[in-house]
Design a protein around this motif. Structure first.
Motif, PDB file in Angstrom:
ATOM      1  N   TYR A 148       0.831  -1.205   0.000  1.00 24.09           N
ATOM      2  CA  TYR A 148       0.000   0.000   0.000  1.00 24.09           C
ATOM      3  C   TYR A 148       0.870   1.261   0.000  1.00 24.09           C
ATOM      4  CZ  TYR A 148      -3.768  -3.228   1.157  1.00 24.09           C
ATOM      5  OH  TYR A 148      -4.677  -4.255   1.122  1.00 24.09           O
ATOM      6  N   ALA A 162       0.962   4.017  -3.010  1.00 23.57           N
ATOM      7  CA  ALA A 162       0.768   5.461  -2.827  1.00 23.57           C
ATOM      8  C   ALA A 162       1.855   6.246  -3.552  1.00 23.57           C
ATOM      9  CB  ALA A 162       0.765   5.795  -1.339  1.00 23.57           C
ATOM     10  N   ILE A 203      -1.491   5.606  -6.623  1.00 26.16           N
ATOM     11  CA  ILE A 203      -2.808   5.158  -6.188  1.00 26.16           C
ATOM     12  C   ILE A 203      -3.372   6.184  -5.207  1.00 26.16           C
ATOM     13  CG2 ILE A 203      -4.002   3.404  -4.829  1.00 26.16           C
ATOM     14  CD1 ILE A 203      -2.270   1.321  -6.111  1.00 26.16           C
ATOM     15  N   LYS A 204      -4.595   6.648  -5.463  1.00 25.77           N
ATOM     16  CA  LYS A 204      -5.128   7.810  -4.754  1.00 25.77           C
ATOM     17  C   LYS A 204      -6.224   7.487  -3.742  1.00 25.77           C
ATOM     18  CE  LYS A 204      -4.129  10.773  -8.735  1.00 25.77           C
ATOM     19  NZ  LYS A 204      -4.704  11.681  -9.763  1.00 25.77           N
ATOM     20  N   ASN A 205      -6.969   6.369  -3.911  1.00 27.16           N
ATOM     21  CA  ASN A 205      -8.090   6.107  -3.019  1.00 27.16           C
ATOM     22  C   ASN A 205      -8.183   4.617  -2.705  1.00 27.16           C
ATOM     23  OD1 ASN A 205      -9.584   4.863  -5.266  1.00 27.16           O
ATOM     24  ND2 ASN A 205      -9.803   6.974  -6.013  1.00 27.16           N
ATOM     25  N   ARG A 206      -9.140   4.273  -1.839  1.00 27.29           N
ATOM     26  CA  ARG A 206      -9.285   2.883  -1.382  1.00 27.29           C
ATOM     27  C   ARG A 206      -9.746   1.958  -2.489  1.00 27.29           C
ATOM     28  NH1 ARG A 206      -9.609   1.995   4.070  1.00 27.29           N
ATOM     29  NH2 ARG A 206      -9.364  -0.167   3.403  1.00 27.29           N
ATOM     30  N   TRP A 207     -10.538   2.472  -3.429  1.00 28.93           N
ATOM     31  CA  TRP A 207     -11.007   1.614  -4.513  1.00 28.93           C
ATOM     32  C   TRP A 207      -9.851   1.197  -5.417  1.00 28.93           C
ATOM     33  CZ3 TRP A 207     -15.430  -0.436  -3.598  1.00 28.93           C
ATOM     34  CH2 TRP A 207     -16.406   0.275  -2.897  1.00 28.93           C
ATOM     35  N   GLN A 208      -8.923   2.114  -5.684  1.00 26.15           N
ATOM     36  CA  GLN A 208      -7.749   1.756  -6.463  1.00 26.15           C
ATOM     37  C   GLN A 208      -6.848   0.795  -5.693  1.00 26.15           C
ATOM     38  OE1 GLN A 208      -5.942   5.496  -7.560  1.00 26.15           O
ATOM     39  NE2 GLN A 208      -7.279   5.755  -9.345  1.00 26.15           N
ATOM     40  N   GLU A 209      -6.742   0.987  -4.386  1.00 25.73           N
ATOM     41  CA  GLU A 209      -5.998   0.032  -3.559  1.00 25.73           C
ATOM     42  C   GLU A 209      -6.607  -1.369  -3.650  1.00 25.73           C
ATOM     43  OE1 GLU A 209      -5.832   1.294   0.444  1.00 25.73           O
ATOM     44  OE2 GLU A 209      -4.262   2.798   0.122  1.00 25.73           O
TER      45      GLU A 209
END
Length: 322
Positions: free
Chosen positions: A217, A221, A225-231
């Motif tokens: 994670y 970042a 990757i900007k948000n939880r959905w992309q994570e």
């Protein structure tokens, strides 16, 4: 260098235009087995049991499906007769096939995504709350007398919970026979199965989420990757593909092999075969009528449907994270 050494050296070189001999595949396999023999010895008990109680019964069932076998006489070869009878003469099987596919199309994907979503949410809790909530969600799938609760809820008299509530608020004047009315039986069974679906697949997802490397994670970042959905899409799901595959296999098997819910709630057989499934139809011919050849044909069709469904799901899961 002496003449003898020159002769030995020239003999080892193959003639021009010919390739040096290669080890055959069989010899390479034998060499690998010898190198890793201790691993194969440890796997041997499981493989023996798997071959005896899984592979062999499947092969025998496929063979018996081409015979007439009533368990009293020797099997008689009848060719494709059982399959012809199954699809062209057995109207109840077509009802069971339709119910099973409808049941699987609804409960399979819904329960699969529900298992993952609940596991994802629970994984964010503290360890104590995570353990407690996991037990709460998993408990219905291991409860022994869970169907008794639903029989009380959908009881056909005024003392049934649903009937009593609807009569009390004025929606109904007379109680409804929920489990004896053709239009309500299958939706009720689907509802109960969804409630029971948080089982082994749910635990697999919990375990998979626990094994995801947290440093990924941080690296994500840095990579944008900007948000939880992309994570979730680019890190979490690709990191737990084995658990996703295992959960998919479990959900497919459970949704296509449903029988206990139908028998316990709707009876055996159900009213106008409204809750008949492939497995209950198989049980009818295999354990009651003892037409083992015909029952084996039903089991073979179910086996092919499961294999086809697993292949499709595997292809879909390979695209996760792309």
């Amino acid at each position: 260098m002496s003449n003898i050494q020159i002769e030995k050296k020239t003999r080892t070189v193959p003639p021009q235009g010919e390739r040096a001999p290669r080890d055959s595949k069989l010899s390479r396999v034998i060499k690998e087995i010898k190198v890793k023999k201790h691993l194969y010895i440890l796997m041997a008990p499981y493989m023996i049991l798997f071959l005896m109680f899984t592979v062999l019964p499947v092969v025998l069932s496929i063979i018996i499906s081409f015979t007439y076998f009533n368990m009293l006489e020797m099997p008689k070869f009848v060719g494709w007769q059982n399959y012809t009878r199954l699809f062209l003469e057995d109207d109840i099987f077509l009802i069971a096939l339709k119910n099973t596919l409808l049941f699987a199309a609804i409960t399979g994907p819904v329960s699969y995504f529900a298992c993952f979503i609940f596991a994802w949410i629970i994984n964010e809790l503290s360890p104590k709350w995570r353990a407690f909530m996991t037990l709460i969600f998993y408990a219905p799938s291991i409860s022994g007398n869970v169907f008794f609760i639903w029989l009380l809820i959908f009881s056909g008299d005024r003392y049934g919970i649903i009937n009593g509530l609807l009569i009390e608020i004025g929606i109904l004047l007379e109680p409804i026979q929920w489990l004896k009315t053709e239009a309500y039986v299958l939706p009720i069974i689907i509802l109960v199965q969804l409630w029971l679906s948080l089982g082994t697949g749910f635990l697999a997802f919990i375990a998979g989420l626990q094994t995801v490397d947290k440093t990924l994670y941080e690296a994500g970042a840095v990579d944008g990757i900007k948000n939880r959905w992309q994570e979730l899409w680019y890190i979490t799901l690709p990191s737990m593909k084995p658990q996703l595959m295992f959960g998919a296999v479990i959900q497919i098997t459970t949704s296509l092999a449903v029988s206990d819910v139908s028998i316990q709630l709707a009876g055996f057989p159900s009213v106008n075969y409204a809750a008949e499934t492939i497995v209950t139809h198989l049980m009818d011919f295999g354990t009651i009528r003892f037409e083992m050849g015909f029952a084996s044909a039903i089991a073979t069709v179910l086996f092919i449907i499961m294999i086809g469904s697993n292949i499709i799901v595997q292809k879909l899961l390979r695209r996760v994270g792309e």
